[in-house]
Design a protein around this motif. Structure first.
Motif, mmCIF file in Angstrom:
data_model
loop_
_atom_site.group_PDB
_atom_site.id
_atom_site.type_symbol
_atom_site.label_atom_id
_atom_site.label_comp_id
_atom_site.label_asym_id
_atom_site.label_seq_id
_atom_site.Cartn_x
_atom_site.Cartn_y
_atom_site.Cartn_z
ATOM 1 N N THR A 273 0.818 -1.222 0.000
ATOM 2 C CA THR A 273 0.000 0.000 0.000
ATOM 3 C C THR A 273 0.850 1.270 0.000
ATOM 4 O O THR A 273 0.320 2.353 -0.199
ATOM 5 N N GLY A 274 2.141 1.151 0.301
ATOM 6 C CA GLY A 274 3.010 2.322 0.300
ATOM 7 C C GLY A 274 2.964 3.147 1.568
ATOM 8 O O GLY A 274 3.414 4.285 1.578
ATOM 9 N N PHE A 275 2.429 2.574 2.663
ATOM 10 C CA PHE A 275 2.422 3.306 3.930
ATOM 11 C C PHE A 275 2.495 2.347 5.110
ATOM 12 O O PHE A 275 2.231 1.153 4.989
ATOM 13 N N ALA A 276 2.882 2.899 6.243
ATOM 14 C CA ALA A 276 2.882 2.190 7.530
ATOM 15 C C ALA A 276 2.126 3.083 8.509
ATOM 16 O O ALA A 276 2.061 4.305 8.318
ATOM 17 N N ILE A 277 1.535 2.461 9.538
ATOM 18 C CA ILE A 277 0.774 3.241 10.516
ATOM 19 C C ILE A 277 1.225 2.913 11.932
ATOM 20 O O ILE A 277 1.869 1.883 12.164
ATOM 21 N N GLN A 278 0.880 3.806 12.824
ATOM 22 C CA GLN A 278 1.112 3.592 14.253
ATOM 23 C C GLN A 278 -0.223 3.830 14.954
ATOM 24 O O GLN A 278 -0.660 4.965 15.104
ATOM 25 N N LEU A 279 -0.850 2.736 15.341
ATOM 26 C CA LEU A 279 -2.140 2.817 16.020
ATOM 27 C C LEU A 279 -1.940 3.075 17.504
ATOM 28 O O LEU A 279 -0.971 2.594 18.095
ATOM 29 N N PRO A 280 -2.854 3.800 18.130
ATOM 30 C CA PRO A 280 -2.771 3.956 19.583
ATOM 31 C C PRO A 280 -3.076 2.629 20.269
ATOM 32 O O PRO A 280 -3.817 1.796 19.719
ATOM 33 N N ASP A 281 -2.515 2.418 21.450
ATOM 34 C CA ASP A 281 -2.845 1.218 22.215
ATOM 35 C C ASP A 281 -4.355 1.153 22.398
ATOM 36 O O ASP A 281 -5.015 2.179 22.571
ATOM 37 N N GLY A 282 -4.885 -0.066 22.357
ATOM 38 C CA GLY A 282 -6.323 -0.243 22.524
ATOM 39 C C GLY A 282 -7.102 -0.198 21.223
ATOM 40 O O GLY A 282 -8.324 -0.253 21.226
ATOM 41 N N PHE A 283 -6.372 -0.115 20.078
ATOM 42 C CA PHE A 283 -7.041 -0.088 18.776
ATOM 43 C C PHE A 283 -6.404 -1.099 17.834
ATOM 44 O O PHE A 283 -5.255 -1.501 18.018
ATOM 45 N N GLU A 284 -7.145 -1.484 16.833
ATOM 46 C CA GLU A 284 -6.649 -2.318 15.746
ATOM 47 C C GLU A 284 -7.140 -1.709 14.439
ATOM 48 O O GLU A 284 -8.097 -0.924 14.428
ATOM 49 N N ALA A 285 -6.508 -2.063 13.352
ATOM 50 C CA ALA A 285 -7.016 -1.736 12.025
ATOM 51 C C ALA A 285 -7.464 -3.051 11.405
ATOM 52 O O ALA A 285 -6.732 -4.031 11.418
ATOM 53 N N GLN A 286 -8.693 -3.072 10.911
ATOM 54 C CA GLN A 286 -9.214 -4.248 10.227
ATOM 55 C C GLN A 286 -9.186 -3.976 8.731
ATOM 56 O O GLN A 286 -9.650 -2.941 8.274
ATOM 57 N N VAL A 287 -8.608 -4.914 7.977
ATOM 58 C CA VAL A 287 -8.544 -4.779 6.526
ATOM 59 C C VAL A 287 -9.582 -5.723 5.927
ATOM 60 O O VAL A 287 -9.599 -6.914 6.230
ATOM 61 N N ARG A 288 -10.447 -5.140 5.119
ATOM 62 C CA ARG A 288 -11.562 -5.889 4.535
ATOM 63 C C ARG A 288 -11.605 -5.715 3.031
ATOM 64 O O ARG A 288 -11.057 -4.757 2.485
ATOM 65 N N ALA A 289 -12.316 -6.632 2.405
ATOM 66 C CA ALA A 289 -12.489 -6.565 0.952
ATOM 67 C C ALA A 289 -13.364 -5.383 0.564
ATOM 68 O O ALA A 289 -14.180 -4.917 1.360
ATOM 69 N N ARG A 290 -13.202 -4.920 -0.632
ATOM 70 C CA ARG A 290 -14.125 -3.944 -1.218
ATOM 71 C C ARG A 290 -15.242 -4.732 -1.882
ATOM 72 O O ARG A 290 -14.987 -5.654 -2.665
ATOM 73 N N SER A 291 -16.466 -4.392 -1.571
ATOM 74 C CA SER A 291 -17.592 -5.173 -2.083
ATOM 75 C C SER A 291 -17.650 -5.182 -3.605
ATOM 76 O O SER A 291 -17.982 -6.199 -4.210
ATOM 77 N N GLY A 292 -17.303 -4.075 -4.247
ATOM 78 C CA GLY A 292 -17.319 -4.029 -5.703
ATOM 79 C C GLY A 292 -16.366 -5.029 -6.336
ATOM 80 O O GLY A 292 -16.713 -5.716 -7.299
ATOM 81 N N LEU A 293 -15.154 -5.131 -5.787
ATOM 82 C CA LEU A 293 -14.185 -6.114 -6.311
ATOM 83 C C LEU A 293 -14.679 -7.535 -6.093
ATOM 84 O O LEU A 293 -14.542 -8.386 -6.963
ATOM 85 N N ALA A 294 -15.248 -7.786 -4.936
ATOM 86 C CA ALA A 294 -15.727 -9.133 -4.617
ATOM 87 C C ALA A 294 -16.896 -9.534 -5.515
ATOM 88 O O ALA A 294 -16.917 -10.631 -6.072
ATOM 89 N N ILE A 295 -17.861 -8.642 -5.648
ATOM 90 C CA ILE A 295 -19.065 -8.965 -6.423
ATOM 91 C C ILE A 295 -18.789 -9.013 -7.918
ATOM 92 O O ILE A 295 -19.208 -9.930 -8.613
ATOM 93 N N GLU A 296 -18.059 -8.029 -8.430
ATOM 94 C CA GLU A 296 -17.856 -7.927 -9.871
ATOM 95 C C GLU A 296 -16.751 -8.844 -10.403
ATOM 96 O O GLU A 296 -16.809 -9.285 -11.549
ATOM 97 N N HIS A 297 -15.720 -9.117 -9.570
ATOM 98 C CA HIS A 297 -14.563 -9.867 -10.081
ATOM 99 C C HIS A 297 -14.211 -11.104 -9.258
ATOM 100 O O HIS A 297 -13.322 -11.863 -9.650
ATOM 101 N N GLY A 298 -14.821 -11.278 -8.087
ATOM 102 C CA GLY A 298 -14.464 -12.414 -7.234
ATOM 103 C C GLY A 298 -13.144 -12.211 -6.516
ATOM 104 O O GLY A 298 -12.536 -13.156 -6.027
ATOM 105 N N VAL A 299 -12.676 -10.964 -6.428
ATOM 106 C CA VAL A 299 -11.397 -10.659 -5.782
ATOM 107 C C VAL A 299 -11.677 -10.175 -4.365
ATOM 108 O O VAL A 299 -12.482 -9.264 -4.153
ATOM 109 N N THR A 300 -11.003 -10.783 -3.398
ATOM 110 C CA THR A 300 -11.246 -10.451 -2.000
ATOM 111 C C THR A 300 -9.934 -10.502 -1.222
ATOM 112 O O THR A 300 -8.902 -10.905 -1.750
ATOM 113 N N VAL A 301 -10.001 -10.108 0.044
ATOM 114 C CA VAL A 301 -8.839 -10.175 0.934
ATOM 115 C C VAL A 301 -8.770 -11.591 1.480
ATOM 116 O O VAL A 301 -9.754 -12.102 2.020
#
Length: 137
Positions: free
Chosen positions: A52-80
């Motif tokens: 993705t070209g970036f790194a992050i620093q989350l505060p303690d007590g948080f997470e980042a959830q990475v999910r599929a984009r619905s358009g890619l999944a529905i139209e092309h079958g591409v998911t995370v």
């Protein structure tokens, strides 16, 4: 609405790309784009780790959830591949997205293509207590 400040570091190969951002004011997730220098072809059944070209620093007590984009999944079958993927607060490496093509046709990940979405969420750390029996269902 609770705003959480997330420190983000742009990496050299993501210098010209948009930072993660929600598409609309009501979007739950921030769009992530592919930091690839040339197209990546995902054949049916194939998976690849897309930077993705970036790194992050989350505060303690948080997470980042990475999910599929619905358009890619529905139209092309591409998911995370491991959706939702979790980025822990103590991770400082580049955010990368494991995409998989479940479709019937090859899918081309072009540079700067929106490939996933990232949601910032609070985390509750549980403690586990060993017991002899559990309550009945």
């Amino acid at each position: 609405m609770n705003d959480v400040a997330i420190a983000i570091q742009r990496l050299p190969h993501g210098a010209d790309l948009a930072l993660p951002s929600p598409a609309t004011v009501s979007s739950a997730g921030a769009d992530l784009v592919a930091a690839v220098s040339e197209p990546v072809v995902l054949a049916p059944g194939q998976h690849a780790l897309i930077p993705t070209g970036f790194a992050i620093q989350l505060p303690d007590g948080f997470e980042a959830q990475v999910r599929a984009r619905s358009g890619l999944a529905i139209e092309h079958g591409v998911t995370v591949l491991n959706s939702p993927g979790t980025i822990d607060a103590d991770y400082r490496g580049e955010v990368t997205i494991p995409l998989i093509n479940h479709g019937k046709e090859p899918y081309v990940v072009e540079p700067a293509t929106r490939i996933a979405q990232m949601i910032i969420a609070p985390v509750v750390q549980a403690t586990f207590e060993l017991v002899e029996e559990l309550d009945e269902t």
